[in-house]
Scaffold this active site. Structure first.
Site, PDB file in Angstrom:
ATOM      1  N   LYS A  55      36.856 -18.049  -0.924  1.00 24.36           N
ATOM      2  CA  LYS A  55      36.764 -19.482  -1.108  1.00 24.36           C
ATOM      3  C   LYS A  55      35.978 -20.158   0.007  1.00 24.36           C
ATOM      4  CE  LYS A  55      41.567 -19.765  -2.643  1.00 24.36           C
ATOM      5  NZ  LYS A  55      42.869 -20.293  -2.195  1.00 24.36           N
ATOM      6  N   GLY A  56      35.889 -19.514   1.149  1.00 25.45           N
ATOM      7  CA  GLY A  56      35.434 -20.189   2.367  1.00 25.45           C
ATOM      8  C   GLY A  56      34.103 -20.913   2.281  1.00 25.45           C
ATOM      9  N   GLU A 100      27.677 -17.443   2.771  1.00 24.07           N
ATOM     10  CA  GLU A 100      28.956 -17.187   3.450  1.00 24.07           C
ATOM     11  C   GLU A 100      29.266 -18.320   4.429  1.00 24.07           C
ATOM     12  OE1 GLU A 100      31.559 -15.665   3.434  1.00 24.07           O
ATOM     13  OE2 GLU A 100      31.433 -13.507   3.202  1.00 24.07           O
ATOM     14  N   ASP A 101      30.533 -18.606   4.610  1.00 21.14           N
ATOM     15  CA  ASP A 101      30.917 -19.570   5.642  1.00 21.14           C
ATOM     16  C   ASP A 101      30.805 -18.930   7.020  1.00 21.14           C
ATOM     17  OD1 ASP A 101      32.973 -17.882   4.867  1.00 21.14           O
ATOM     18  OD2 ASP A 101      34.551 -19.304   5.338  1.00 21.14           O
ATOM     19  N   ASP A 159      31.899 -12.405  10.591  1.00 21.23           N
ATOM     20  CA  ASP A 159      32.726 -12.091  11.756  1.00 21.23           C
ATOM     21  C   ASP A 159      32.559 -10.597  12.055  1.00 21.23           C
ATOM     22  OD1 ASP A 159      34.686 -12.004  13.661  1.00 21.23           O
ATOM     23  OD2 ASP A 159      36.259 -12.875  12.458  1.00 21.23           O
ATOM     24  N   LYS A 173      29.460 -14.941  14.191  1.00 22.59           N
ATOM     25  CA  LYS A 173      30.261 -14.603  15.382  1.00 22.59           C
ATOM     26  C   LYS A 173      29.901 -13.169  15.786  1.00 22.59           C
ATOM     27  CE  LYS A 173      34.831 -15.840  15.284  1.00 22.59           C
ATOM     28  NZ  LYS A 173      36.276 -15.543  15.087  1.00 22.59           N
ATOM     29  N   PHE A 225      38.939 -18.431  16.917  1.00 17.84           N
ATOM     30  CA  PHE A 225      39.334 -18.591  15.523  1.00 17.84           C
ATOM     31  C   PHE A 225      39.038 -20.024  15.091  1.00 17.84           C
ATOM     32  CE2 PHE A 225      41.993 -19.197  11.829  1.00 17.84           C
ATOM     33  CZ  PHE A 225      41.720 -18.034  11.127  1.00 17.84           C
ATOM     34  N   VAL A 226      38.168 -20.151  14.089  1.00 14.43           N
ATOM     35  CA  VAL A 226      37.744 -21.489  13.677  1.00 14.43           C
ATOM     36  C   VAL A 226      38.243 -21.832  12.271  1.00 14.43           C
ATOM     37  CG1 VAL A 226      35.731 -21.739  15.170  1.00 14.43           C
ATOM     38  CG2 VAL A 226      35.500 -20.492  13.019  1.00 14.43           C
ATOM     39  N   ASP A 262      39.837 -21.587   6.520  1.00 18.45           N
ATOM     40  CA  ASP A 262      41.267 -21.915   6.500  1.00 18.45           C
ATOM     41  C   ASP A 262      42.085 -21.143   7.521  1.00 18.45           C
ATOM     42  OD1 ASP A 262      41.083 -19.309   5.178  1.00 18.45           O
ATOM     43  OD2 ASP A 262      43.156 -19.651   4.569  1.00 18.45           O
ATOM     44  N   ARG A 306      40.911 -26.335   5.178  1.00 16.79           N
ATOM     45  CA  ARG A 306      39.591 -26.172   4.539  1.00 16.79           C
ATOM     46  C   ARG A 306      38.919 -27.528   4.339  1.00 16.79           C
ATOM     47  NH1 ARG A 306      39.174 -20.821   2.564  1.00 16.79           N
ATOM     48  NH2 ARG A 306      41.082 -19.915   1.722  1.00 16.79           N
TER      49      ARG A 306
END
Ligand code: PRP
Length: 177
Positions: free
Chosen positions: A45-46, A101-102, A105, A133, A154-155, A161, A167
């Site tokens: 969902k990001g 993509e959001d 990582d 990241k 952690f964002v 979320d 979100r």
């Protein structure tokens, strides 16, 4: 919620900076593809908020489709196990595909998705990530278009979320428990 009970949050990237960068990315992306149609593939969902803003910043013909993926499964660390919860609705053979993509990582999710999409024979396959990241990377994968490179924190916000919350924030914030 009482303001004193709020989770501690620090704004890392404010709304204006995000909107400015997304507009630039849209222009970069259009310049890369010339007049060709682009198939934007949002990774749910990001990416939903980034996707909505980014496709509006790309002039010309754009198709939109979505992949449902879950890799964090509610935690704050990648499990490395990628689960497809919803496949694309249309074939992508012969199309210029841009996976949206959001965040990248560990890179495990995008690596898995690129392998999965490659066998469907798109004309080209690129990645646009709002956040990168690199310090956490466990694969060699890189994005073709990156909004912001961020430190190992952690964002949340702008689609990202923690336990399905935050979100809806219009900015990116660092969550420090
Ligand atoms: C997040 C994010 C990416 C992935 C990145 O998804 O949206 O898809 O993790 O992490 P990685 O590079 O370490 O693999 P998540 O599983 O949290 O699901 P969501 O998008 O529904 O929040």
């Amino acid at each position: 919620m009482n303001p004193t009970q709020r989770d501690p949050m620090r704004i890392l990237i404010d709304e204006q900076a995000i909107q400015r960068r997304v507009r630039e990315l849209g222009q970069e992306i259009r310049a890369t593809y010339g007049d060709e149609p682009v198939t934007a593939i949002g990774v749910l969902k990001g990416s939903f908020m980034f996707m909505a803003d980014l496709v509006r910043a790309i002039d010309g013909e754009v198709r939109c489709d979505f992949l449902g993926v879950s890799s964090y499964q509610g935690g704050t660390r990648s499990t490395g196990v990628v689960r497809i919860t919803q496949d694309l609705k249309h074939p992508i053979e012969g199309q210029h595909c841009l996976v949206i993509e959001d965040i990248i990582d560990t890179g495990l999710t995008i690596e898995y998705l690129l392998k999965m999409l490659e066998v469907r024979q798109p004309r080209s396959l690129r990645v646009a990530a709002l956040l990168d990241k690199p310090s956490n990377r466990e694969t060699k994968v890189t994005a073709d278009f990156v909004g912001f490179t961020i430190p190992d924190e952690f964002v949340v916000g702008y689609g990202l979320d923690l336990g399905e919350l935050y979100r809806n924030l219009p900015h990116i914030a660092v969550y420090t428990p």
